[in-house]
Design a protein around this motif. Structure first.
Motif, short mmCIF file in Angstrom:
data_model
loop_
_atom_site.label_atom_id
_atom_site.label_comp_id
_atom_site.label_asym_id
_atom_site.label_seq_id
_atom_site.Cartn_x
_atom_site.Cartn_y
_atom_site.Cartn_z
N GLY A 71 62.05 27.08 -58.98
CA GLY A 71 62.01 28.12 -57.97
C GLY A 71 62.31 29.45 -58.63
N PHE A 72 61.82 30.53 -58.04
CA PHE A 72 62.17 31.86 -58.54
C PHE A 72 62.97 32.58 -57.47
N LYS A 73 64.07 33.14 -57.91
CA LYS A 73 64.90 33.91 -56.98
C LYS A 73 64.26 35.28 -56.76
N THR A 74 64.05 35.61 -55.50
CA THR A 74 63.48 36.93 -55.19
C THR A 74 64.33 37.58 -54.10
N HIS A 75 63.97 38.79 -53.71
CA HIS A 75 64.71 39.46 -52.63
C HIS A 75 64.63 38.65 -51.34
N ALA A 76 63.52 37.96 -51.18
CA ALA A 76 63.31 37.19 -49.94
C ALA A 76 63.85 35.76 -50.05
N GLY A 77 64.72 35.51 -51.03
CA GLY A 77 65.24 34.16 -51.23
C GLY A 77 64.52 33.46 -52.36
N GLN B 16 63.66 28.83 -69.34
CA GLN B 16 65.05 28.41 -69.17
C GLN B 16 66.04 29.57 -69.24
N SER B 17 65.70 30.60 -70.03
CA SER B 17 66.66 31.70 -70.18
C SER B 17 66.45 32.79 -69.14
N LEU B 18 65.44 32.62 -68.31
CA LEU B 18 65.15 33.64 -67.30
C LEU B 18 66.17 33.54 -66.16
N LYS B 19 66.82 34.66 -65.86
CA LYS B 19 67.91 34.63 -64.87
C LYS B 19 67.43 34.26 -63.48
N THR B 20 66.18 34.60 -63.16
CA THR B 20 65.70 34.34 -61.81
C THR B 20 65.13 32.92 -61.64
#
Ligand SMILES: Nc1ncnc2c1ncn2[C@@H]1O[C@H](COP(=O)(O)OP(=O)(O)OP(=O)(O)O)[C@@H](O)[C@H]1O
Ligand SMILES: [Mg+2]
Length: 296
Positions: free
Chosen positions: A14-20, A60-64
Motif C-alpha cells: 500500500g502507499f500512504k497518501t493524504h487520502a489514507g 523497501q526504503s520508501l517511507k510511504t
C-alpha cells in the motif's frame, strides 16, 4: 529439489497518501524456478512494476510504502536482509532491463565506464584489462560488431537499438541468476524490439537465467515465456503454462486481454467504415463482466 530462484508469498503493498493508504497489491504469490521464464501480464496500473521493484529491494526504503508478505531469492528472505544486503544483490545476482534504454543509461559516463561500474559491483578488485575483455565479450554476445567504439561512446551517441543491446549485455555481464525485464524495448520500433528480445531470449537460454518478464504484449509473451501470471488490480487472477493459458484461458479478464491482442493477419486494424460495435465488442468483452466476477 533446490529452492526456486524467486518465491513471492502473499505480498501486499500500500502507499500512504493524504487520502489514507491506497492498496496496490492485495496478497500476490508467484514463483520462478531455476532457468524458468515467467511473464507477468496485466493492464497499466495493475501492479507489475511495483512487484519488480520490491523484488529488487527498491521500495523497501520508501517511507510511504507499506509492504507485507514474503519475498525469497534463492531461499533467502529479502525482508530479513539489510538494505545493504539487498543493494549488493542488484546488478550482480539480480539484474534488470527497463523499457527505455536511453534514459536508463547514464549519459554522463561512457559505456565503458558504466560496464566498469557494473563489473566492480561483482568484483571490486577487477582489473581494467579484465573489464575491457568482459565488456567486449558481452557486447559480442549481443551482436555488436565494434565493441571498442561502443565502449568509448556515450549512450546519446548510439542508436536506440544499440542502447537496448548494451543494456542487455550489461544486465547479463555478471551472469545473474534472475533477470527482471520490465517492458523491455517497448520504447523502440517493433522490428528492433523483436530482434533484441530474440537476442535476450537466446542469452538467458544459454546461461539458464531465470526471468521475470513484464509485458503488455501478449504476442511477445507467447513467444518468450514458459509460464504466465495474469495480474488484475493487484491480484493474480490466473496462472498457467503459456500454451495452455493461451489455448484455454479460464478467467474472464485473461480472455478479455487475449481478445484485445491485435491480430497480425486479418482484422488487425478495424475498417473505419465498419460498425464500431462489431470490432469493439470482442476487444472490450470484459466490459460485460461485473467487478465481482473479474476479481472472483
Ligand atoms: N511510489 C509510488 N507512490 C504511490 N503510488 C504508486 C507508486 N508507484 C506506483 N504507484 C501506484 O501503484 C499502482 C501500480 O503501479 P505499477 O507501476 O506497478 O503499474 P504497472 O502495472 O507497471 O503499469 P504499466 O503497465 O503502466 O507500467 C499504480 O496505481 C501506481 O499509480
Ligand atoms: Mg510498469
Amino acid at each position: 529439489m533446490s529452492a526456486p530462484t524467486l518465491k513471492i508469498e502473499n505480498l501486499k503493498l500500500g502507499f500512504k497518501t493524504h487520502a489514507g493508504v491506497i492498496e496496490v497489491l492485495h496478497g500476490i504469490s508467484l514463483h520462478i524456478r531455476k532457468g524458468e521464464k515467467v511473464a507477468l501480464v496485466g493492464e497499466s496500473g495493475s501492479g507489475k512494476s511495483v512487484t519488480a521493484r520490491i523484488v529488487l529491494g527498491m521500495l523497501q526504503s520508501l517511507k510511504t510504502a507499506r509492504i507485507s508478505g514474503s519475498v525469497s531469492f534463492e531461499g533467502a528472505n529479502l525482508e530479513r536482509m539489510s538494505a545493504r544486503g539487498r543493494h549488493a544483490l542488484r546488478g550482480t545476482k539480480m539484474s534488470m532491463i527497463f523499457q527505455d534504454p536511453t534514459s536508463s543509461l547514464n549519459p554522463v559516463y561512457t559505456i565503458g565506464t558504466l560496464f566498469k561500474e557494473v563489473l566492480m559491483r561483482n568484483d571490486p578488485a577487477i582489473t581494467q584489462e579484465q573489464v575491457y575483455r568482459k565488456a567486449c565479450e558481452a557486447l559480442a554476445d549481443v551482436a555488436i560488431s565494434e565493441p571498442e567504439r561502443v565502449l568509448d561512446s556515450y549512450s546519446f551517441q548510439l542508436s536506440g537499438g544499440m542502447n537496448q543491446r548494451v543494456m542487455i549485455a550489461m544486465a547479463l555481464v555478471n551472469n545473474p541468476s534472475l533477470l527482471l525485464a520490465d517492458e523491455p524495448g517497448t520504447a523502440l520500433d517493433v522490428t528492433v524490439q523483436a530482434q533484441t528480445l530474440k537476442l535476450m531470449s537466446e542469452l538467458v537460454e544459454k546461461h539458464n537465467t531465470s526471468v521475470l518478464f513484464i509485458s503488455h504484449n501478449l504476442g511477445v509473451v507467447r513467444e518468450f515465456a514458459d509460464r504466465v501470471y495474469v495480474i488484475y488490480k493487484g491480484n493474480i487472477v490466473e496462472q498457467g503454462q503459456t500454451g495452455e493459458l493461451f489455448e484455454n484461458p479460464l478467467h474472464p479478464y485473461t480472455r478479455a486481454l487475449l481478445s484485445a491482442v491485435p491480430r497480425i493477419t486479418g482484422g488487425g486494424i478495424p475498417d473505419i467504415a465498419e460498425d464500431p460495435s462489431e470490432f469493439l465488442a470482442p476487444r472490450v468483452a470484459h466490459a460485460g463482466y461485473s467487478e465481482e466476477e473479474l476479481l472472483a
